[in-house]
Design a protein around this motif. Sequence first.
Motif, PDB file in Angstrom:
ATOM      1  N   GLY B 413       0.826  -1.207   0.000  1.00 24.40           N
ATOM      2  CA  GLY B 413       0.000   0.000   0.000  1.00 24.40           C
ATOM      3  C   GLY B 413       0.860   1.257   0.000  1.00 24.40           C
ATOM      4  N   LYS B 414       1.914   1.236   0.808  1.00 27.91           N
ATOM      5  CA  LYS B 414       2.822   2.392   0.840  1.00 27.91           C
ATOM      6  C   LYS B 414       3.471   2.618  -0.520  1.00 27.91           C
ATOM      7  N   CYS B 415       3.842   1.521  -1.184  1.00 25.80           N
ATOM      8  CA  CYS B 415       4.477   1.638  -2.501  1.00 25.80           C
ATOM      9  C   CYS B 415       3.529   2.304  -3.503  1.00 25.80           C
ATOM     10  N   ILE B 416       2.242   1.961  -3.423  1.00 26.71           N
ATOM     11  CA  ILE B 416       1.264   2.576  -4.320  1.00 26.71           C
ATOM     12  C   ILE B 416       1.169   4.078  -4.053  1.00 26.71           C
ATOM     13  N   ILE B 417       1.139   4.444  -2.779  1.00 29.29           N
ATOM     14  CA  ILE B 417       1.060   5.868  -2.428  1.00 29.29           C
ATOM     15  C   ILE B 417       2.335   6.593  -2.877  1.00 29.29           C
ATOM     16  N   ILE B 418       3.498   5.939  -2.726  1.00 29.37           N
ATOM     17  CA  ILE B 418       4.758   6.530  -3.190  1.00 29.37           C
ATOM     18  C   ILE B 418       4.690   6.794  -4.692  1.00 29.37           C
ATOM     19  N   PHE B 419       4.197   5.800  -5.432  1.00 29.23           N
ATOM     20  CA  PHE B 419       4.047   5.950  -6.881  1.00 29.23           C
ATOM     21  C   PHE B 419       3.129   7.131  -7.221  1.00 29.23           C
ATOM     22  N   LEU B 420       2.014   7.225  -6.498  1.00 30.73           N
ATOM     23  CA  LEU B 420       1.058   8.316  -6.772  1.00 30.73           C
ATOM     24  C   LEU B 420       1.673   9.686  -6.470  1.00 30.73           C
ATOM     25  N   MET B 421       2.436   9.777  -5.382  1.00 37.26           N
ATOM     26  CA  MET B 421       3.084  11.052  -5.047  1.00 37.26           C
ATOM     27  C   MET B 421       4.076  11.427  -6.144  1.00 37.26           C
ATOM     28  N   PHE B 422       4.784  10.420  -6.639  1.00 36.68           N
ATOM     29  CA  PHE B 422       5.760  10.642  -7.709  1.00 36.68           C
ATOM     30  C   PHE B 422       5.069  11.148  -8.972  1.00 36.68           C
ATOM     31  N   VAL B 423       4.044  10.427  -9.407  1.00 42.11           N
ATOM     32  CA  VAL B 423       3.330  10.805 -10.635  1.00 42.11           C
ATOM     33  C   VAL B 423       2.631  12.155 -10.458  1.00 42.11           C
ATOM     34  N   GLY B 424       2.019  12.347  -9.292  1.00 45.61           N
ATOM     35  CA  GLY B 424       1.335  13.613  -9.029  1.00 45.61           C
ATOM     36  C   GLY B 424       2.292  14.783  -9.087  1.00 45.61           C
ATOM     37  N   ARG B 425       3.496  14.573  -8.566  1.00 49.97           N
ATOM     38  CA  ARG B 425       4.458  15.663  -8.534  1.00 49.97           C
ATOM     39  C   ARG B 425       5.021  15.997  -9.915  1.00 49.97           C
ATOM     40  N   ILE B 426       5.465  14.974 -10.651  1.00 49.85           N
ATOM     41  CA  ILE B 426       6.033  15.295 -11.969  1.00 49.85           C
ATOM     42  C   ILE B 426       4.918  15.622 -12.951  1.00 49.85           C
ATOM     43  N   GLY B 427       3.699  15.217 -12.643  1.00 51.87           N
ATOM     44  CA  GLY B 427       2.570  15.525 -13.520  1.00 51.87           C
ATOM     45  C   GLY B 427       2.352  14.427 -14.545  1.00 51.87           C
ATOM     46  N   ILE B 428       1.074  14.211 -14.872  1.00 49.25           N
ATOM     47  CA  ILE B 428       0.712  13.158 -15.815  1.00 49.25           C
ATOM     48  C   ILE B 428       1.373  13.381 -17.170  1.00 49.25           C
ATOM     49  N   PHE B 429       1.439  14.641 -17.564  1.00 45.66           N
ATOM     50  CA  PHE B 429       2.000  14.971 -18.871  1.00 45.66           C
ATOM     51  C   PHE B 429       3.457  14.512 -18.946  1.00 45.66           C
ATOM     52  N   SER B 430       4.221  14.838 -17.911  1.00 50.25           N
ATOM     53  CA  SER B 430       5.624  14.413 -17.856  1.00 50.25           C
ATOM     54  C   SER B 430       5.704  12.903 -17.735  1.00 50.25           C
ATOM     55  N   PHE B 431       4.771  12.327 -16.969  1.00 47.20           N
ATOM     56  CA  PHE B 431       4.758  10.880 -16.774  1.00 47.20           C
ATOM     57  C   PHE B 431       4.564  10.169 -18.105  1.00 47.20           C
ATOM     58  N   LEU B 432       3.618  10.655 -18.910  1.00 54.72           N
ATOM     59  CA  LEU B 432       3.383  10.035 -20.216  1.00 54.72           C
ATOM     60  C   LEU B 432       4.584  10.241 -21.134  1.00 54.72           C
ATOM     61  N   PHE B 433       5.212  11.419 -21.035  1.00 54.86           N
ATOM     62  CA  PHE B 433       6.420  11.670 -21.812  1.00 54.86           C
ATOM     63  C   PHE B 433       7.518  10.692 -21.422  1.00 54.86           C
ATOM     64  N   LEU B 434       7.552  10.436 -20.104  1.00 53.01           N
ATOM     65  CA  LEU B 434       8.594   9.572 -19.553  1.00 53.01           C
ATOM     66  C   LEU B 434       8.482   8.158 -20.091  1.00 53.01           C
ATOM     67  N   ILE B 435       7.242   7.644 -20.140  1.00 51.39           N
ATOM     68  CA  ILE B 435       7.080   6.257 -20.579  1.00 51.39           C
ATOM     69  C   ILE B 435       6.954   6.149 -22.097  1.00 51.39           C
ATOM     70  N   ARG B 436       6.819   7.288 -22.763  1.00 51.77           N
ATOM     71  CA  ARG B 436       6.615   7.220 -24.206  1.00 51.77           C
ATOM     72  C   ARG B 436       7.926   6.890 -24.920  1.00 51.77           C
ATOM     73  N   GLY B 437       7.793   6.318 -26.068  1.00 52.95           N
ATOM     74  CA  GLY B 437       8.973   6.010 -26.875  1.00 52.95           C
ATOM     75  C   GLY B 437       9.434   7.242 -27.610  1.00 52.95           C
ATOM     76  N   LYS B 438      10.316   7.043 -28.561  1.00 55.38           N
ATOM     77  CA  LYS B 438      10.774   8.115 -29.432  1.00 55.38           C
ATOM     78  C   LYS B 438       9.564   8.579 -30.242  1.00 55.38           C
ATOM     79  N   VAL B 439       9.413   9.884 -30.378  1.00 57.61           N
ATOM     80  CA  VAL B 439       8.302  10.376 -31.178  1.00 57.61           C
ATOM     81  C   VAL B 439       8.503   9.954 -32.629  1.00 57.61           C
ATOM     82  N   ILE B 440       7.473   9.308 -33.152  1.00 59.62           N
ATOM     83  CA  ILE B 440       7.596   8.763 -34.501  1.00 59.62           C
ATOM     84  C   ILE B 440       7.074   9.775 -35.512  1.00 59.62           C
ATOM     85  N   LYS B 441       7.917  10.096 -36.454  1.00 59.89           N
ATOM     86  CA  LYS B 441       7.466  10.943 -37.555  1.00 59.89           C
ATOM     87  C   LYS B 441       6.687  10.028 -38.496  1.00 59.89           C
TER      88      LYS B 441
END
Lengths: 454, 454
Positions: B413-441
């Motif tokens: 449970g603590k790990c889930i809350i840690i993850f949420l604090m992390f994602v909440g802080r960097i923001g969903i937009f940054s989070f999606l950028f983080l997990i996204r691959g190279k932008v494909i032309k």
Amino acid sequence: MKILNIIFKWTHLSAIRLIVLYYALAVIFSMGLLSLPFFHNEGVELLLIDLLFTTVSAISVTGLGVVSTPETFNTAGIIALTFVLQFGGIGIMTLGTFIWIIFRRRIGLRERQLIQIDQNQTSMSGLVKLMLKILKTILLIELIGTIVLSTYFLQYFDTWQEALLQGYFGAISATTNAGFDITGTSLVPFASDYFVQTVNMTLLILGAIGFPVLIELQDFLWGDHRPGKRTNSFSLFTKLTVTTFFALIAVGAVFMMILEQHHFLADKSWHEQIFFSLFQSVTTRNGGLATMDVSELSDPTLILFCALMFIGASPSSVGGGIRTTTFAIMLLTIYNFAKGRTGVKVFGRELDTDDILRSFIVITTAAMICTTAVITLTYLEPFPILEIVFEVSSAFGTTGLSMGITADLSTAGKCIIIFLMFVGRIGIFSFLFLIRGKVIKEKYHYPKEKVIIG
Amino acid sequence: MKILNIIFKWTHLSAIRLIVLYYALAVIFSMGLLSLPFFHNEGVELLLIDLLFTTVSAISVTGLGVVSTPETFNTAGIIALTFVLQFGGIGIMTLGTFIWIIFRRRIGLRERQLIQIDQNQTSMSGLVKLMLKILKTILLIELIGTIVLSTYFLQYFDTWQEALLQGYFGAISATTNAGFDITGTSLVPFASDYFVQTVNMTLLILGAIGFPVLIELQDFLWGDHRPGKRTNSFSLFTKLTVTTFFALIAVGAVFMMILEQHHFLADKSWHEQIFFSLFQSVTTRNGGLATMDVSELSDPTLILFCALMFIGASPSSVGGGIRTTTFAIMLLTIYNFAKGRTGVKVFGRELDTDDILRSFIVITTAAMICTTAVITLTYLEPFPILEIVFEVSSAFGTTGLSMGITADLSTAGKCIIIFLMFVGRIGIFSFLFLIRGKVIKEKYHYPKEKVIIG
Ligand SMILES: [K+]
Ligand SMILES: [K+]
């Protein structure tokens, strides 16, 4: 098509307002019908709010109940109720499909080059044929359902009349995804009868999968297969909604199995586990019938079911919620964005930006409406929050499952649920169209400016 | 700018990955720092998971706690903790603003004609100057806060050292919206001290309103006001986020007053009602400090606060959540759609379609992450659903309010809350950028096809 255009211009009704008008008229007419003492059991007195609630629940084929159907209505009343369910289920589905065709045509005229859609349903006679086709298909499904269930029910009930009534009502309730029952306890009596469950699941799915899907399937199976005809391929809509529909059923069943492993399913055999999970998952798509008391489920399963009911059924079906396509478009857009792609590709097609935007508008508006309803209901009612969230999701998804608080709601609470069933049934998109003003052709534009997002 | 470009190319880090790298390094460094027995009270033994939790909570300036700060850390430890809060609060805010500038420049180069934004911050020296400006501004706010609070606290505490420590920690915790306290009971001891509350609210708002806003305000107040200079007008971003920020505070306060009228606020005087409602509403923006035990609130208020925490603070601020601008863009888009308009106009500007789409992506992704977290936590933990929803919203919004379950969570449970604090802080937009691959032309496009929405 000229006649249709004239009708539209004459009445000044947009296609979507037509749905709402139909819905409103159907509610008024059905309220009158169901209020007749002739249809009630002796000694029954229906409060106005309960009559309204029952009518809206029936017309929106939700199935939430403030009164017990078999205790309130006599046999004639039950048969009258099935007609109301037909008005609600088939009526709105027919109109929905009809409007889909109209929109397809309109889009076609304007964006013919951009969007590949066929134009073979644009004549007035074509439309009438289509609506008759819908009617015929659904009535056929219901007829087969009635015959199968009634015959099978002969072993359960003493008289053939009772078996016929149960089979007939069961088939109508399942096909229209109405969620009403005349057993008094939904499908709990058939919790170990896999035949009844399988028939019910089949009828539920046929009703909730979306009428355009049924038409395309018919065309595919029995249509004109010469080269160049549309009947050879399914539309993007059909592929998207069918995939999502069954994926949601799978997710619901698998997760119910996992989450209830040490809880409700703990003492069940493997086949009971499969059928309990599968049936309850199918029913969250829109049916609202259940083979168990859902309030026995554990909290995580109930929250998952809330999410599944909120998503709801296919567009142009008997179901409600934000609709499967809307949900699918959201997932696809997020996935493609996370992958760093610019467009949203799926099944060899690309989604229209307008559709994407509309999907997100539908989802967020629905979420805000439901959140507001939950806050208001927790303020008004004494029930635990999860039971309220479940009731709200069920009403908005027009699913009809309940943890048992429906009948005990205050009048204000019932009004909120009535509103949710209404919005869930006509759909957020139609709801926004309904409250929107005249579309303004904008004469000026401001400079664009970027802002920081989340 | 060449140097910057070279650095970027050399490290192969996108601007957003830089934030995550900073965040990760800050966590590792701070974990090392806070693990030193030198900083602990005698007899304290910190589990690794609790150390990680405390560090992430501090770096993400959330303030959720699994251990009591004053019981765990000695005076030196408390001072070390304030440095960690500074790393988290100012550090990420500086980087966020920095990236905003970078993006503005990039957009400017490509879409100069379309989007009216100025280009006066694009030189390397300009960026360094800007970052120093941020640092100076925040440190100045914190210094003034420390002086005011410490002086005032002389009446509360026996020694000036204790008053200084309380004032210093209070100012840092409020300005960085950290939500940590060394009183052991947040601001409950000051529940009837409106001076302390007013100072705290001011600091909380200055920290959470977003740094670009503070810069523009500074420019407006003390900048170069010759014609044609940017300092004469506020950006759309500032107008949007400030309006939303204060509107949310008003909504929170007004509705808490209404909903708690016969509950928590029943026996309170009018000024107590105002201050309790106002402070608790401000704190949901991001502070996480409270002048009362929030678990005493009634269910509807708690759900409203969950929604407010989920929305969170301004972008490029010390706060988390989906961010105020994102929420504002959603509301504006729905409103304009319901009004039948094609574009989204606000403050004499038009929103960019990409920004609209991104806002919806952020909101729906956040909602799905939080829903999944709630389902998982209700499965793992024995707590009532509302306490879990509250904890999840608080972690994702990096707010730090809790109904009291944080310390009793399982390690998972603590790990889930840690993850949420992390994602909440960097923001969903940054989070999606983080997990996204190279932008494909994309080299090819499929034909577009419309589908039925909701
Ligand atoms: K239903
Ligand atoms: K906080």
